[in-house]
Design a protein around this motif. Structure first.
Motif, PDB file in Angstrom:
ATOM      1  N   THR A 158       0.831  -1.208   0.000  1.00 30.11           N
ATOM      2  CA  THR A 158       0.000   0.000   0.000  1.00 30.11           C
ATOM      3  C   THR A 158       0.866   1.260   0.000  1.00 30.11           C
ATOM      4  O   THR A 158       0.646   2.177  -0.800  1.00 30.11           O
ATOM      5  N   LEU A 159       1.876   1.277   0.896  1.00 26.17           N
ATOM      6  CA  LEU A 159       2.745   2.458   0.981  1.00 26.17           C
ATOM      7  C   LEU A 159       3.514   2.656  -0.324  1.00 26.17           C
ATOM      8  O   LEU A 159       3.574   3.760  -0.865  1.00 26.17           O
TER       9      LEU A 159
ATOM     10  N   TYR B  83       1.351   3.895  -3.065  1.00 25.04           N
ATOM     11  CA  TYR B  83       0.968   5.295  -2.851  1.00 25.04           C
ATOM     12  C   TYR B  83       2.073   6.245  -3.316  1.00 25.04           C
ATOM     13  O   TYR B  83       1.804   7.222  -4.024  1.00 25.04           O
TER      14      TYR B  83
ATOM     15  N   VAL C  27      -4.517   8.584  -5.605  1.00 28.82           N
ATOM     16  CA  VAL C  27      -5.208   7.468  -4.943  1.00 28.82           C
ATOM     17  C   VAL C  27      -5.654   6.418  -5.951  1.00 28.82           C
ATOM     18  O   VAL C  27      -5.518   5.215  -5.719  1.00 28.82           O
TER      19      VAL C  27
ATOM     20  N   ALA D 156      -2.659   4.597  -7.494  1.00 25.03           N
ATOM     21  CA  ALA D 156      -2.132   3.632  -6.543  1.00 25.03           C
ATOM     22  C   ALA D 156      -3.046   2.415  -6.425  1.00 25.03           C
ATOM     23  O   ALA D 156      -2.572   1.275  -6.390  1.00 25.03           O
ATOM     24  N   ALA D 157      -4.375   2.627  -6.383  1.00 28.08           N
ATOM     25  CA  ALA D 157      -5.310   1.502  -6.281  1.00 28.08           C
ATOM     26  C   ALA D 157      -5.196   0.596  -7.500  1.00 28.08           C
ATOM     27  O   ALA D 157      -5.221  -0.637  -7.380  1.00 28.08           O
TER      28      ALA D 157
ATOM     29  N   ILE E  97      -2.022  -1.498  -7.156  1.00 29.64           N
ATOM     30  CA  ILE E  97      -2.206  -2.596  -6.201  1.00 29.64           C
ATOM     31  C   ILE E  97      -3.033  -3.714  -6.840  1.00 29.64           C
ATOM     32  O   ILE E  97      -2.690  -4.896  -6.731  1.00 29.64           O
TER      33      ILE E  97
END
Lengths: 242, 120
Positions: free
Chosen positions: A26-27, A30, A49, A52-53, A56
């Motif tokens: 997650t980090l 981000y 956001v 990043a999502a 992931i």
């Protein structure tokens, strides 16, 4: 040799047995998201956001793990959402004199704005033939996620669809506020902050804090009042019609 | 250590909010009730607690990071709503633009301009 390869292939699963890998992922996603966002020259329709999502989701799809494995680990990080919400008391208190001077216009405009935020989307979706389950997932789309999640469960909607709706709404609200305020020649950070908080929940509030501290405080106010108002009114109105 | 003391304050108010939500018929999440209680406490004292201020800045800066993990799941279940995609996306995009326009218009109509409020 083949044993070594097999152990190597099993590594991702063992990583995700503890929350550490999910938190690290997650980090990392981000910070990469923020970097890519800067490289793309701050596109307001594609905030860090969402980048990043997507990153992931791509990593989860590539590794032999499921999204549940990731969710279980990331829950340890998102636990901080509780104290972070309480921490919004600091900007709220700092802007209290401004808010006190404006309580009358805020009280006059906010309930109507919060109602319209839900009604427009519901009317459009209903007119285009969306079933009740989808309507129940869209109704709390402008509300901050902890309130919205409990609302959509109460109305019988899908939480995954709601999270997607929250994301699309947040991005559209940020884009809309920036574009329309330029068009309407609105530069008042209090007004822009309130509009971001009422329509774009936490995503809009994060954006407002990037503009200025004052815009952020008004966005937190707009977000909390919209959440409180919708949490009380939506279930009552919903059960009148359904 | 100041940050940890601040965190303890935030957790205490979060627990207080949680207890109030459970005991009273308040349809709000514990975090929002905790935020309102902490604001009231600052108002009563007439000033903020330095430890809480120290921890609030990094936590508020982290908000976007904390929301993000919840978004990931939609990419895996989006297929289920493919036949509704047109209605859902139109409702969200057009609905949100309309509501942003109405709220900006309403507030510009009823909010006094920035410099005038300073005299009130």
């Amino acid at each position: 040799m083949s044993e070594l390869i097999r152990d190597f292939a099993r590594l991702p699963q063992t990583w995700f047995e503890t929350p550490i890998a999910a938190i690290a992922l997650t980090l990392a996603a981000y910070f990469v998201g923020v970097r890519l966002f800067k490289l793309m020259r701050h596109p307001s329709w594609f905030p860090p956001v969402v980048i990043a999502a997507l990153l992931i989701a791509a990593v989860i799809a590539l590794l032999p793990i499921g999204v549940e494995d990731y969710n279980r680990g990331a829950a340890w990080l998102t636990l901080l959402l509780g104290p972070a919400t309480v921490a919004l008391a600091v900007p709220l208190y700092q802007q209290l004199p401004q808010i006190r001077a404006l309580w009358r216009p805020i009280l006059m405009t906010l309930p109507l704005s919060a109602t319209l935020a839900a009604c427009y989307a519901l009317l459009i979706a209903w007119a285009m033939g969306a079933p009740p389950e989808v309507l129940a997932s869209l109704a709390p789309k402008s509300v901050t996620s902890p309130i919205a999640l409990s609302l959509t469960e109460e109305l019988g909607g899908s939480t995954a669809l709601l999270m997607g709706a929250l994301m699309v709404t947040g991005i559209t609200a940020i884009f809309g506020v920036e574009w329309l305020s330029r068009w309407l020649k609105i530069r008042d950070p209090r007004l822009i902050g309130l509009a971001l908080g009422i329509n774009g929940h936490a995503l809009g509030t994060v954006r407002a804090f990037e503009i200025s501290h004052q815009a952020g405080a008004f966005a937190s106010l707009g977000m909390s009042l919209t959440g409180a108002f919708t949490a009380v009114v939506l279930p009552v109105v919903w059960h009148l019609f359904v | 250590m100041s940050i940890m003391r601040g965190l303890l304050w935030l957790l205490a108010f979060l627990l207080l909010g949680q207890s109030m939500v459970q005991l009273l018929p308040i349809p709000l999440p514990a975090g929002v009730v905790g935020m309102l209680l902490l604001t009231l406490w600052f108002v009563r004292r007439g000033k903020m607690n330095a430890d809480v201020v120290a921890v609030s800045h990094p936590l508020i800066a982290m908000l976007a990071l904390l929301i993000m993990p919840g978004v990931v799941e939609i990419f895996f279940v989006a297929g289920r709503y493919a036949d509704q995609a047109g209605a859902i996306l139109t409702a969200l995009l057009v609905g949100t633009l309309l509501s942003v326009a109405s709220s900006l218009w309403l507030m510009r109509r009823y909010m006094p301009p920035l410099n005038e409020t300073d005299h009130e």
